[in-house]
Design a protein around this motif. Structure first.
Motif, PDB file in Angstrom:
ATOM      1  N   LEU A   1      55.600  31.942  39.888  1.00 29.39           N
ATOM      2  CA  LEU A   1      54.944  33.057  40.563  1.00 29.39           C
ATOM      3  C   LEU A   1      55.383  33.058  42.027  1.00 29.39           C
ATOM      4  CD1 LEU A   1      52.912  35.421  40.540  1.00 29.39           C
ATOM      5  CD2 LEU A   1      51.125  33.757  41.128  1.00 29.39           C
ATOM      6  N   VAL A   2      56.121  34.095  42.445  1.00 31.38           N
ATOM      7  CA  VAL A   2      56.667  34.188  43.802  1.00 31.38           C
ATOM      8  C   VAL A   2      55.786  35.129  44.619  1.00 31.38           C
ATOM      9  CG1 VAL A   2      58.667  34.845  45.189  1.00 31.38           C
ATOM     10  CG2 VAL A   2      58.998  33.769  42.948  1.00 31.38           C
ATOM     11  N   ARG A   3      55.207  34.578  45.687  1.00 30.72           N
ATOM     12  CA  ARG A   3      54.311  35.378  46.519  1.00 30.72           C
ATOM     13  C   ARG A   3      55.048  35.967  47.728  1.00 30.72           C
ATOM     14  NH1 ARG A   3      49.226  34.063  44.530  1.00 30.72           N
ATOM     15  NH2 ARG A   3      49.141  32.075  43.420  1.00 30.72           N
ATOM     16  N   GLU A   4      56.064  35.251  48.209  1.00 29.80           N
ATOM     17  CA  GLU A   4      56.829  35.678  49.383  1.00 29.80           C
ATOM     18  C   GLU A   4      58.320  35.724  49.035  1.00 29.80           C
ATOM     19  OE1 GLU A   4      55.422  36.516  52.181  1.00 29.80           O
ATOM     20  OE2 GLU A   4      53.372  35.798  51.756  1.00 29.80           O
ATOM     21  N   LYS A   5      59.047  36.652  49.680  1.00 24.19           N
ATOM     22  CA  LYS A   5      60.489  36.808  49.419  1.00 24.19           C
ATOM     23  C   LYS A   5      61.240  35.502  49.695  1.00 24.19           C
ATOM     24  CE  LYS A   5      62.531  40.723  50.648  1.00 24.19           C
ATOM     25  NZ  LYS A   5      63.266  41.748  51.442  1.00 24.19           N
ATOM     26  N   SER A   6      60.739  34.715  50.654  1.00 25.82           N
ATOM     27  CA  SER A   6      61.432  33.466  51.025  1.00 25.82           C
ATOM     28  C   SER A   6      61.467  32.451  49.891  1.00 25.82           C
ATOM     29  CB  SER A   6      60.736  32.842  52.242  1.00 25.82           C
ATOM     30  OG  SER A   6      59.374  32.593  51.944  1.00 25.82           O
ATOM     31  N   ALA A   7      60.597  32.633  48.879  1.00 27.04           N
ATOM     32  CA  ALA A   7      60.549  31.664  47.768  1.00 27.04           C
ATOM     33  C   ALA A   7      61.453  32.072  46.603  1.00 27.04           C
ATOM     34  CB  ALA A   7      59.108  31.530  47.269  1.00 27.04           C
ATOM     35  N   LEU A   8      62.179  33.200  46.753  1.00 25.07           N
ATOM     36  CA  LEU A   8      62.985  33.711  45.639  1.00 25.07           C
ATOM     37  C   LEU A   8      64.158  32.790  45.301  1.00 25.07           C
ATOM     38  CD1 LEU A   8      63.037  37.582  46.236  1.00 25.07           C
ATOM     39  CD2 LEU A   8      62.073  36.369  44.268  1.00 25.07           C
TER      40      LEU A   8
ATOM     41  N   ARG B   1      48.892  51.890  42.234  1.00 28.64           N
ATOM     42  CA  ARG B   1      47.551  51.296  42.269  1.00 28.64           C
ATOM     43  C   ARG B   1      47.287  50.721  43.655  1.00 28.64           C
ATOM     44  NH1 ARG B   1      45.434  49.719  37.402  1.00 28.64           N
ATOM     45  NH2 ARG B   1      43.615  49.287  38.702  1.00 28.64           N
ATOM     46  N   PRO B   2      47.021  51.602  44.640  1.00 29.19           N
ATOM     47  CA  PRO B   2      46.868  51.119  46.023  1.00 29.19           C
ATOM     48  C   PRO B   2      45.717  50.132  46.223  1.00 29.19           C
ATOM     49  CG  PRO B   2      46.262  53.451  45.798  1.00 29.19           C
ATOM     50  CD  PRO B   2      46.912  53.061  44.540  1.00 29.19           C
ATOM     51  N   ASP B   3      44.708  50.173  45.320  1.00 28.71           N
ATOM     52  CA  ASP B   3      43.548  49.281  45.492  1.00 28.71           C
ATOM     53  C   ASP B   3      43.710  47.949  44.765  1.00 28.71           C
ATOM     54  OD1 ASP B   3      42.298  51.288  46.947  1.00 28.71           O
ATOM     55  OD2 ASP B   3      41.439  52.200  45.141  1.00 28.71           O
ATOM     56  N   ALA B   4      44.791  47.774  44.026  1.00 28.76           N
ATOM     57  CA  ALA B   4      44.962  46.554  43.228  1.00 28.76           C
ATOM     58  C   ALA B   4      45.252  45.347  44.104  1.00 28.76           C
ATOM     59  CB  ALA B   4      46.095  46.749  42.218  1.00 28.76           C
ATOM     60  N   ALA B   5      44.697  44.203  43.715  1.00 24.09           N
ATOM     61  CA  ALA B   5      44.985  42.937  44.410  1.00 24.09           C
ATOM     62  C   ALA B   5      46.281  42.365  43.839  1.00 24.09           C
ATOM     63  CB  ALA B   5      43.836  41.959  44.194  1.00 24.09           C
ATOM     64  N   ILE B   6      47.351  42.401  44.638  1.00 23.31           N
ATOM     65  CA  ILE B   6      48.670  41.959  44.156  1.00 23.31           C
ATOM     66  C   ILE B   6      48.838  40.465  44.439  1.00 23.31           C
ATOM     67  CG2 ILE B   6      51.158  42.329  44.265  1.00 23.31           C
ATOM     68  CD1 ILE B   6      49.630  44.800  43.293  1.00 23.31           C
ATOM     69  N   GLN B   7      49.140  39.694  43.394  1.00 24.25           N
ATOM     70  CA  GLN B   7      49.332  38.242  43.556  1.00 24.25           C
ATOM     71  C   GLN B   7      50.772  37.896  43.908  1.00 24.25           C
ATOM     72  OE1 GLN B   7      48.044  37.158  39.600  1.00 24.25           O
ATOM     73  NE2 GLN B   7      46.122  36.289  40.377  1.00 24.25           N
TER      74      GLN B   7
ATOM     75  N   LYS C   1      58.190  40.435  36.912  1.00 16.96           N
ATOM     76  CA  LYS C   1      57.023  41.272  36.599  1.00 16.96           C
ATOM     77  C   LYS C   1      55.993  41.154  37.722  1.00 16.96           C
ATOM     78  CE  LYS C   1      56.840  39.227  32.445  1.00 16.96           C
ATOM     79  NZ  LYS C   1      56.377  38.883  31.074  1.00 16.96           N
ATOM     80  N   VAL C   2      55.515  42.272  38.195  1.00 18.58           N
ATOM     81  CA  VAL C   2      54.485  42.260  39.224  1.00 18.58           C
ATOM     82  C   VAL C   2      53.194  41.693  38.627  1.00 18.58           C
ATOM     83  CG1 VAL C   2      53.502  44.574  38.831  1.00 18.58           C
ATOM     84  CG2 VAL C   2      53.525  43.617  41.137  1.00 18.58           C
ATOM     85  N   GLN C   3      52.432  40.967  39.454  1.00 21.76           N
ATOM     86  CA  GLN C   3      51.213  40.309  38.948  1.00 21.76           C
ATOM     87  C   GLN C   3      49.977  40.763  39.715  1.00 21.76           C
ATOM     88  OE1 GLN C   3      51.157  37.953  36.181  1.00 21.76           O
ATOM     89  NE2 GLN C   3      53.047  39.144  36.031  1.00 21.76           N
TER      90      GLN C   3
END
Length: 704
Positions: free
Chosen positions: A509-516, A570-576, A530-532
């Protein structure tokens, strides 16, 4: 060993509370039915308004009888019932049947009265059937504790019985239960008990079912079900019936009007109104029938025949056209009608005129009947190892002539080598029914019902009860840390599955681009992104999935695009973040799901997965948990099962690995049914034999 309900079904003494001299009213008919049917025990009418009824002393109250009473039949106004039951309990009455209506079926205060009856039963130990029941009838003990006209004994009645074995009927509709008995009696089926469950304040259909399973005089059970309340007893009885091989024919009503259920997963939305009931019935080998006459035909065939060793049927007829029709109908039920070998055809040919047919169907012709060819053909086929069952198609409308001699037919029927089913294409006469009943034969008058009954006989013979699985002893780890969130994303769901010991692909699970860069190094190409978000269960609907990514540049571009698309939709969604995982090898797409049923609890579902899952709805349900053995049986029942077994030259899929996964998921669902509402794994890719399975997507829905 005696059973606690023996005194209910075979009472030595009965009190009739509210007894009446008026035979037009239910209280009067109850006493009349008991006497007409020759109840051998003591009868005590209870009514302060009479000194005697029909030559029997009538008592003002139950306390005045002064003798032990096994059963009280209560038929008085609803408001007086609770007081009368309390008096029964004080007098030591063991059991009661409440015929009176006006309780939970009316709601309000009336429902509260029923609750008070249930509390009284629990407090005193007196067993109570009803209220709003039609009572019961025990044929063997001559106990007609009902007002149903089907048990009336008329002066010119000449009942006949063809079957050595007896049926027992439990119905949640009194009218239907006695209707099943009425139709079965008309064709010569013997009865042990028929009981209506009524509103089930105390005794329920499950407990009556349990009684019939252990009852040695009941050989086949028919259930008419609206909804099971005493679920644990019902399931225990179902397993016991499966263990001892006692056939259970069930009709479940209330299959329509479910409405659509809004659900986060496909699993629940694909479950029909009765999916859980059907799953339970299938698990325990019940014979499902949704037609009254068909159910009676199945019972007739089961009580008069042994189980077949296979599915090969010989069709024997006196009419060429009727024989072809019989062969077609049997074939349409999936049974085989094989051509007979030359030696047996030659033997049969000696018995027939030249224009007869010997191949199968076998047309002995009307002439062949007169010369004894019909009987001798039955003898030959009964002894042959080329067929497993015989369908005899003939005309039995005559009031004077019979195509068989009892002395010749009865020994064949008594020998019980294989099923021999008789169907008359003309309406069978009363004479024919009675004459054949003396040889142990029941005549069926519906061809499709006869063929269905033969198929059900074959299926019952093949059924094997799956071994029980103890979810509590399965050794799952503590998952409490994963069950703390309100809603789970795919990544959260997969973490929970991993913690439960289920194998999944190695994903990051990658939260920041720097971890790609680290994720790419860990996963390797080609990969999937896949977006989470716990707020986005269906990611493809928001453009949240990218597959087959083969370069680092594509990874960085996809990361930004996935997040942007999810925020736009989904502007209100909490993106992980974005889940990065390996691109799975090809395989057969399967869906595995679980759901909670309000009656039976956790259910496991398997079907063919991917985007066409809801289109084809090729799914099988079972109560969870299941073993890998039972899971493999579920897979074999799918219409598209050949796709797993090397269809059109494809490699055979790893069914063993898939079965193991289904079993693991079912144990998880059963063990954590208090916390987990649904699990959906869709798709699972099943690779060629020996190469396992890959879980591509997963969603766990927690209970609110």
């Amino acid at each position: 060993m005696p059973h606690p309900l023996d005194s209910f079904f075979a009472p030595a003494s009965i009190a009739l509370i509210g007894a009446s001299r008026d035979l037009e009213k239910i209280p009067g008919r109850l006493l009349s039915m008991l006497r007409k049917n020759g109840f051998p025990g003591k009868l005590y009418p209870i009514n302060p308004n009479y000194g005697d009824i029909d030559g029997l002393k009538c008592f003002p109250a139950i306390a005045d009888v002064g003798q032990p009473i096994d059963l009280a039949i209560v038929s008085i106004p609803a408001r007086a019932v609770l007081g009368a039951l309390a008096q029964c309990a004080d007098a030591g009455v063991k059991n009661a049947v409440i015929i009176s209506s006006g309780f939970a079926e009316e709601g309000g205060d009336s429902a509260a009265m029923q609750d008070a009856i249930a509390a009284l039963a629990k407090k005193t130990g007196m067993r109570i059937s009803g209220p709003n029941a039609e009572g019961f009838y025990s044929q063997a003990q001559r106990v007609a504790a009902t007002f149903s006209p089907t048990v009336d004994v008329k002066p010119n009645d000449r009942p006949f019985v063809a079957s050595k074995r007896r049926i027992g009927i439990v119905a949640q509709s009194g009218g239907i239960g006695f209707a099943i008995y009425h139709r079965a009696k008309a064709i010569g089926v013997a009865l042990s008990y028929v009981v209506s469950a009524g509103n089930e304040a105390d005794l329920g259909a499950g407990e009556f079912f349990e009684y019939l399973v252990q009852d040695s005089s009941t050989d086949v059970i028919l259930l008419f079900i609206e909804g099971i309340r005493d679920v644990d007893r019902f399931l225990a009885a179902a397993r016991r019936a499966g263990e001892i091989g006692k056939p259970v024919i069930v009709t479940k009503v209330g299959r329509s009007g479910a409405g659509e259920r809004a659900a986060a997963s496909h699993t629940a939305s694909m479950a029909g109104w009765s999916a859980a009931y059907d799953a339970v019935f299938e698990k325990y080998g019940f014979i499902i029938s949704n037609d009254l006459d068909e159910a009676v035909a199945i019972a007739a065939v089961l009580t008069t025949n042994p189980l077949p060793k296979g599915d090969r049927v010989a069709v024997l007829t006196v009419s060429g056209g009727a024989g072809i029709w019989g062969a077609d109908t049997v074939s349409m039920q999936g049974l085989q009608v094989p051509e007979l070998s030359a030696p047996i055809q030659n033997e049969i040919a000696k018995l027939l005129p030249s224009y007869g047919a010997t191949r199968n169907p076998i047309d002995v012709t009307a002439q062949g009947v007169h010369s004894g060819g019909l009987q001798r053909s039955i003898d030959l086929l009964d002894a042959s190892n080329e067929v497993d069952a015989i369908l005899v198609v003939l005309s039995l409308s005559s009031d004077t002539r019979m195509p068989f001699k009892q002395a010749e037919l009865k020994p064949v029927i008594d020998a019980q080598r294989k099923p021999i089913v008789f169907y008359s294409y003309t309406l069978p006469s009363d004479f024919a029914r009675r004459e054949l009943a003396a040889s142990g034969v029941i005549v069926l008058s519906g061809l499709t019902h006869a063929a269905v009954a033969m198929r059900k006989l074959v299926e019952h013979a093949r059924f094997k009860l799956a071994p029980p699985v103890d979810a509590a002893a399965a050794g799952l780890r503590d998952l409490s840390a994963h069950l703390a969130s309100a809603t789970l994303s795919e990544a959260d769901s997969k973490a929970l599955l991993r913690a439960a010991g289920i194998a999944l692909p190695d994903e990051v699970l990658v939260r920041e681009k720097s971890a790609l860069d680290a994720a790419i190094a860990h996963v390797g190409f080609p990969l999937v992104m896949k977006v989470q978000s716990p707020d986005i269960p269906h990611k493809s609907e928001v453009g949240g999935v990218r597959v087959n990514i083969a370069t680092k540049g594509e990874v960085f571009l996809a990361f930004e695009a996935l997040l942007e698309s999810a925020r736009r939709h989904r502007p209100d969604a909490a993106i992980q973040g974005v889940l990065v995982g390996p691109m799975a090898k090809k395989g057969v797409e399967i869906i595995i799901g679980t759901m909670l049923d309000s009656t039976f609890g956790p259910m496991i579902m398997v079907g063919f997965g991917g985007i066409t899952t809801e289109l084809f709805r090729d799914v099988i349900y079972r109560p969870a948990p299941v073993s890998a053995v039972e899971a493999s049986r579920m897979l074999a029942e799918l219409k598209a099962a050949p796709l797993l077994n090397g269809f059109r030259g494809a490699a055979k899929a790893d069914v063993a690995a898939l079965s193991q996964l289904i079993a693991q998921v079912s144990v998880l669902a059963a063990r954590y049914s208090a916390q987990i509402s649904e699990i959906e794994i869709n798709p699972v890719l099943v690779h060629p034999e020996g190469q396992g399975v890959t879980i591509v997507d997963a969603l766990v829905v927690l209970k609110n």
